[in-house]
Design a protein around this motif. Structure first.
Motif, mmCIF file in Angstrom:
data_model
loop_
_atom_site.group_PDB
_atom_site.id
_atom_site.type_symbol
_atom_site.label_atom_id
_atom_site.label_comp_id
_atom_site.label_asym_id
_atom_site.label_seq_id
_atom_site.Cartn_x
_atom_site.Cartn_y
_atom_site.Cartn_z
ATOM 1 N N GLY A 76 19.531 49.020 -17.563
ATOM 2 C CA GLY A 76 18.571 48.281 -18.379
ATOM 3 C C GLY A 76 18.219 48.959 -19.688
ATOM 4 N N GLN A 77 18.542 50.247 -19.804
ATOM 5 C CA GLN A 77 18.117 50.988 -20.986
ATOM 6 C C GLN A 77 19.260 51.488 -21.864
ATOM 7 O OE1 GLN A 77 15.862 53.800 -18.663
ATOM 8 N NE2 GLN A 77 13.914 52.854 -19.187
ATOM 9 N N ILE A 78 20.464 51.614 -21.315
ATOM 10 C CA ILE A 78 21.582 52.139 -22.106
ATOM 11 C C ILE A 78 21.936 51.247 -23.298
ATOM 12 C CG2 ILE A 78 23.380 51.080 -20.656
ATOM 13 C CD1 ILE A 78 23.460 54.539 -22.416
ATOM 14 N N GLY A 136 18.170 44.860 -21.452
ATOM 15 C CA GLY A 136 18.357 46.003 -22.350
ATOM 16 C C GLY A 136 18.847 45.589 -23.727
ATOM 17 N N LEU A 137 19.737 44.587 -23.768
ATOM 18 C CA LEU A 137 20.215 44.061 -25.052
ATOM 19 C C LEU A 137 19.065 43.451 -25.843
ATOM 20 C CD1 LEU A 137 23.524 42.333 -23.860
ATOM 21 C CD2 LEU A 137 23.354 44.395 -25.262
ATOM 22 N N ILE A 138 18.205 42.737 -25.154
ATOM 23 C CA ILE A 138 17.035 42.127 -25.805
ATOM 24 C C ILE A 138 16.108 43.214 -26.351
ATOM 25 C CG2 ILE A 138 14.983 40.711 -25.418
ATOM 26 C CD1 ILE A 138 16.617 39.292 -23.185
ATOM 27 N N ASN A 139 15.837 44.227 -25.532
ATOM 28 C CA ASN A 139 14.912 45.291 -25.934
ATOM 29 C C ASN A 139 15.414 46.094 -27.127
ATOM 30 O OD1 ASN A 139 13.113 44.617 -23.923
ATOM 31 N ND2 ASN A 139 13.860 46.151 -22.480
ATOM 32 N N ALA A 140 16.736 46.199 -27.270
ATOM 33 C CA ALA A 140 17.302 46.953 -28.391
ATOM 34 C C ALA A 140 16.841 46.391 -29.727
ATOM 35 C CB ALA A 140 18.825 46.938 -28.312
ATOM 36 N N PHE A 141 16.619 45.079 -29.786
ATOM 37 C CA PHE A 141 16.145 44.437 -31.014
ATOM 38 C C PHE A 141 14.633 44.217 -30.995
ATOM 39 C CE2 PHE A 141 20.591 43.401 -30.615
ATOM 40 C CZ PHE A 141 21.072 43.509 -31.905
ATOM 41 N N ASP A 142 14.095 43.979 -29.813
ATOM 42 C CA ASP A 142 12.673 43.664 -29.711
ATOM 43 C C ASP A 142 11.785 44.858 -30.063
ATOM 44 O OD1 ASP A 142 10.474 41.782 -28.587
ATOM 45 O OD2 ASP A 142 10.156 43.655 -27.514
ATOM 46 N N MET A 143 12.119 46.034 -29.574
ATOM 47 C CA MET A 143 11.214 47.175 -29.750
ATOM 48 C C MET A 143 11.104 47.643 -31.198
ATOM 49 S SD MET A 143 11.524 49.349 -26.246
ATOM 50 C CE MET A 143 10.036 50.239 -26.696
ATOM 51 N N THR A 378 12.662 54.111 -31.071
ATOM 52 C CA THR A 378 13.024 53.358 -29.867
ATOM 53 C C THR A 378 14.137 54.054 -29.106
ATOM 54 O OG1 THR A 378 12.404 51.280 -30.936
ATOM 55 C CG2 THR A 378 13.868 51.129 -29.041
ATOM 56 N N MET A 379 15.087 54.590 -29.854
ATOM 57 C CA MET A 379 16.211 55.305 -29.245
ATOM 58 C C MET A 379 15.719 56.534 -28.487
ATOM 59 S SD MET A 379 19.630 56.319 -31.341
ATOM 60 C CE MET A 379 21.145 56.795 -30.524
ATOM 61 N N ALA A 380 14.751 57.249 -29.071
ATOM 62 C CA ALA A 380 14.200 58.429 -28.411
ATOM 63 C C ALA A 380 13.350 58.041 -27.213
ATOM 64 C CB ALA A 380 13.370 59.242 -29.409
ATOM 65 N N PHE A 381 12.620 56.937 -27.333
ATOM 66 C CA PHE A 381 11.692 56.515 -26.282
ATOM 67 C C PHE A 381 12.428 55.840 -25.123
ATOM 68 C CE2 PHE A 381 8.349 53.117 -25.134
ATOM 69 C CZ PHE A 381 7.930 53.852 -24.042
ATOM 70 N N VAL A 382 13.200 54.804 -25.443
ATOM 71 C CA VAL A 382 13.886 54.034 -24.409
ATOM 72 C C VAL A 382 15.335 54.478 -24.238
ATOM 73 C CG1 VAL A 382 14.574 51.706 -23.696
ATOM 74 C CG2 VAL A 382 12.410 52.048 -24.864
ATOM 75 N N GLY A 383 15.980 54.826 -25.351
ATOM 76 C CA GLY A 383 17.407 55.130 -25.314
ATOM 77 C C GLY A 383 17.758 56.368 -24.520
ATOM 78 N N MET A 384 16.863 57.372 -24.521
ATOM 79 C CA MET A 384 17.137 58.570 -23.745
ATOM 80 C C MET A 384 16.791 58.394 -22.270
ATOM 81 S SD MET A 384 18.497 60.556 -25.880
ATOM 82 C CE MET A 384 18.623 62.003 -24.832
ATOM 83 N N ALA A 385 15.916 57.444 -21.988
ATOM 84 C CA ALA A 385 15.465 57.243 -20.610
ATOM 85 C C ALA A 385 16.580 56.878 -19.636
ATOM 86 C CB ALA A 385 14.366 56.182 -20.587
ATOM 87 N N PRO A 386 17.619 56.088 -20.046
ATOM 88 C CA PRO A 386 18.656 55.780 -19.060
ATOM 89 C C PRO A 386 19.378 57.003 -18.543
ATOM 90 C CG PRO A 386 19.300 55.028 -21.248
ATOM 91 C CD PRO A 386 17.844 55.357 -21.291
ATOM 92 N N PHE A 387 19.634 57.946 -19.449
ATOM 93 C CA PHE A 387 20.275 59.183 -19.002
ATOM 94 C C PHE A 387 19.336 59.963 -18.087
ATOM 95 C CE2 PHE A 387 22.078 58.109 -23.166
ATOM 96 C CZ PHE A 387 23.422 58.016 -22.824
ATOM 97 N N GLY A 388 18.037 59.927 -18.439
ATOM 98 C CA GLY A 388 17.053 60.584 -17.591
ATOM 99 C C GLY A 388 16.941 59.913 -16.233
ATOM 100 N N SER A 389 17.007 58.559 -16.220
ATOM 101 C CA SER A 389 16.922 57.832 -14.951
ATOM 102 C C SER A 389 18.116 58.152 -14.064
ATOM 103 C CB SER A 389 16.865 56.328 -15.217
ATOM 104 O OG SER A 389 15.717 55.991 -15.945
ATOM 105 N N LEU A 390 19.292 58.191 -14.676
ATOM 106 C CA LEU A 390 20.500 58.521 -13.920
ATOM 107 C C LEU A 390 20.417 59.946 -13.396
ATOM 108 C CD1 LEU A 390 22.990 56.786 -13.324
ATOM 109 C CD2 LEU A 390 24.168 57.971 -15.191
#
Length: 457
Positions: A76-78, A136-143, A378-390
């Motif tokens: 959802g975040q990548i 995740g695609l939606i959030n990339a533009f929404d945030m 957004t990349m720092a906030f949400v974009g790094m989270a997928p790697f952290g979640s994994l």
């Protein structure tokens, strides 16, 4: 007897209106557009948090796997990590309100699809993964669109961009996010226990009507859809050069990215703590997430009552220590009451860093680079989270959830130590910018104030 002549009405002092001591805490609400946004988001975000809790519980119920919890969050975040820089350029070329209308409509459709599959009892982990990628695609533009649209909502319709109320708008926006974070999980726990996850997704899908309506009712002057003079690649390069070359923003985003990578994915592991560590059920998960939301809400309110951005760099420093220490102690706790208190501390530290970073960055960044810079935020906030979640899912699978959050919390504390070493140099760079904006007095104003004080004494 000397006759007193009344002063003309235009020269008479205007009596000050009596107001609450903390009336400045909601000053951004004097703007009609922001009031509309505040109302619509207050409803929609409750649905969003209901869905977040329901999704994590559904995944854990279907699979029982900590690794798949992390995988769904990753999926959802990548897209945000991969697309955010391009989205930032597109945001600067588009009408941001129209962009947000489309992202909210599509997000509502995503929730309704998830509701239909779940209520029909045919949902599998594969559909959940696919719909998470879509979100995740939606959030990339929404945030980045949402963050860079804030300044338009607190600017008079015919006026130039005004940052006077921007910090307050960011703090109030954080307040409603965390109020929803408090209410949503509690509602989700009750709904899941009573009728299942599908109804949570259905409620979320319907809640998007409120925010779409609020956006359509706004009256804004279009200032962003201007014909670009540079190609997309050139704009990407220019934005990257600005972010990496300007030390205050580079340093804040670096710490933010580290905390998003290592610390914030603790939410992915909450179902494991609720079920296995604290021996509870959906209601326990709701209480834990809600407690974190209370701490974050208190943090947002504390930022809203601030009159200036001065001192926020210190708050970023302290928030890293608070957040990291809260995670470490939470990993050591096996008692629900203690864990709830620690979630308060963790939520406070997380939101203090998030909102303070956002406020400083939006105050410093020039308007022509706002969309691109906020895409990196957004990349720092949400974009790094997928790697952290994994990473969190894999570590929890191998070492257990408690040991995982102890480790990630320790890394956040070390990040706070590193940021402390950078404070003096970034404050030196920020000072002349704050002086030019009138946020802090310059040497001339300070001298005049001193002279006035001495002459009056």
């Amino acid at each position: 007897m000397e006759q007193q002549i009344a002063a003309p009405e235009s020269e008479r002092p205007v009596p000050e209106k009596r107001s609450s001591r903390f009336s400045h805490a909601w000053r951004a609400l004097r703007h009609r557009n922001f009031r509309l946004y505040f109302t619509g988001q207050s409803i929609s975000l409750i649905g969003t948090w209901i869905t977040r809790i329901a999704t994590s519980w559904l995944v854990y119920r279907l699979t029982g796997s900590a690794f798949l919890l992390g995988t769904v969050s990753f999926a959802g975040q990548i897209p945000t990590f991969l697309l955010a820089p391009f989205a930032g350029v597109i945001v600067e070329r588009m009408d941001r309100r129209k962009l947000l209308v489309w992202t909210q409509v599509l997000a509502g459709i995503q929730s309704l699809l998830l509701a239909a599959l779940t209520l029909a009892k045919i949902v599998t982990i594969h559909e959940i993964l696919a719909l998470s990628v879509f979100q995740g695609l939606i959030n990339a533009f929404d945030m980045p669109g949402r963050q860079s649209f804030l300044i338009q909502m607190v600017t008079p319709r015919e006026g130039k961009p005004d940052r006077t109320d921007l910090g307050n708008a960011i703090a109030l926006n954080s307040s409603i996010v965390n109020l929803a974070r408090l209410i949503g999980p509690a509602i989700a726990g009750l709904i899941i226990a009573a009728v299942g996850e599908g109804w949570c997704f259905l409620i979320d899908g319907a809640s998007y009507i409120a925010v779409v309506a609020s956006l359509l009712m706004m009256q804004v002057t279009q200032t962003t859809a201007q014909k670009p003079t540079l190609s997309m690649v050139e704009q990407l390069r220019e934005g990257w050069s600005y972010v990496t070359g300007f030390q205050p923003i580079r340093t804040i985003l670096s710490l933010f990215a580290l905390i998003s990578l290592m610390g914030m994915p603790f939410m992915v592991l909450m179902p494991i703590f609720a079920a296995n560590v604290l021996h509870g059920g959906p209601h326990t998960l709701g209480f834990l997430t809600g407690a974190s939301g209370v701490g974050a809400l208190v943090s947002a309110i504390s930022l809203a009552v601030r009159k200036s951005v001065r001192g926020l760099t210190t708050m970023i420093q302290l928030s890293a220590f608070c957040f990291g220490a809260g995670l470490i102690l939470f990993g050591l706790s096996h008692h629900l009451a203690v864990s709830l208190v620690l979630m308060l501390v963790t939520g406070f530290g997380m939101m203090q860093g998030l909102a303070a970073s956002n406020t400083i960055i939006q105050t410093l960044v020039p308007e022509d680079k706002r969309g691109r810079v906020m895409s990196y935020y957004t990349m720092a906030f949400v974009g790094m989270a997928p790697f952290g979640s994994l990473l969190a899912g894999a570590l929890a699978h191998r070492f257990g959830a408690p040991h995982t959050v102890i480790f990630t919390g320790s890394v956040c504390v070390l990040g706070g130590v590193w940021f402390s070493t950078q404070l003096r140099s970034i404050r030196r760079i920020m000072r002349p910018i704050y002086v030019e904006m009138g946020i802090i007095p310059g040497e001339e104003q300070t001298a005049q104030a001193t002279e006035h004080t001495l002459s009056g004494s």
